[in-house]
Write a protein that holds these residues in place. Structure first.
Motif, PDB file in Angstrom:
ATOM      1  N   SER A   3      -6.445   1.800  -5.891  1.00  0.00           N
ATOM      2  CA  SER A   3      -6.761   3.121  -5.371  1.00  0.00           C
ATOM      3  C   SER A   3      -7.427   3.961  -6.454  1.00  0.00           C
ATOM      4  N   VAL A   4      -7.944   5.109  -6.055  1.00  0.00           N
ATOM      5  CA  VAL A   4      -8.592   6.024  -6.992  1.00  0.00           C
ATOM      6  C   VAL A   4      -7.599   6.525  -8.041  1.00  0.00           C
ATOM      7  N   GLY A   5      -6.350   6.600  -7.682  1.00  0.00           N
ATOM      8  CA  GLY A   5      -5.311   7.014  -8.621  1.00  0.00           C
ATOM      9  C   GLY A   5      -4.314   5.889  -8.814  1.00  0.00           C
ATOM     10  N   GLU A   6      -3.989   5.597 -10.050  1.00  0.00           N
ATOM     11  CA  GLU A   6      -3.059   4.501 -10.348  1.00  0.00           C
ATOM     12  C   GLU A   6      -1.745   4.639  -9.575  1.00  0.00           C
ATOM     13  N   ALA A   7      -1.260   5.860  -9.491  1.00  0.00           N
ATOM     14  CA  ALA A   7       0.005   6.111  -8.797  1.00  0.00           C
ATOM     15  C   ALA A   7      -0.099   5.844  -7.297  1.00  0.00           C
ATOM     16  N   CYS A   8      -1.306   5.779  -6.765  1.00  0.00           N
ATOM     17  CA  CYS A   8      -1.520   5.598  -5.323  1.00  0.00           C
ATOM     18  C   CYS A   8      -1.699   4.142  -4.925  1.00  0.00           C
ATOM     19  N   THR A   9      -1.849   3.256  -5.878  1.00  0.00           N
ATOM     20  CA  THR A   9      -2.162   1.860  -5.569  1.00  0.00           C
ATOM     21  C   THR A   9      -1.085   1.195  -4.721  1.00  0.00           C
TER      22      THR A   9
END
Length: 76
Positions: A3-9
């Motif tokens: 994802s665009v944000g690591e925390a969102c993957t």
């Protein structure tokens, strides 16, 4: 794909799995009722919105994020 944000993957992975399962097991067999992945999508969407803001990624003109506050459309 991450994802665009690591925390969102991880949220993206969960949503993708849910959607793919629903698509293959329900939608392709004619059952398009319900929204089993809606809550996962909303959580993922909020995470992505936060990551975009934190990374200061320009999103001018993109409708998926909702209307921009403070902007008005003039129609003639």
């Amino acid at each position: 794909m991450n994802s665009v944000g690591e925390a969102c993957t991880e949220l993206k992975r969960e949503y993708d799995q849910c959607f793919n399962r629903w698509f293959a097991e329900k939608f392709l067999k004619g059952d398009s009722t319900g929204d089993p992945c809606g809550q996962l999508f909303k959580r993922y969407q909020l995470c992505v919105q936060k990551a975009i803001k934190e990374k200061d990624i320009p999103i001018e003109g993109l409708e998926f994020m909702g209307p921009s506050k403070g902007k008005t459309e003039n129609s003639s």
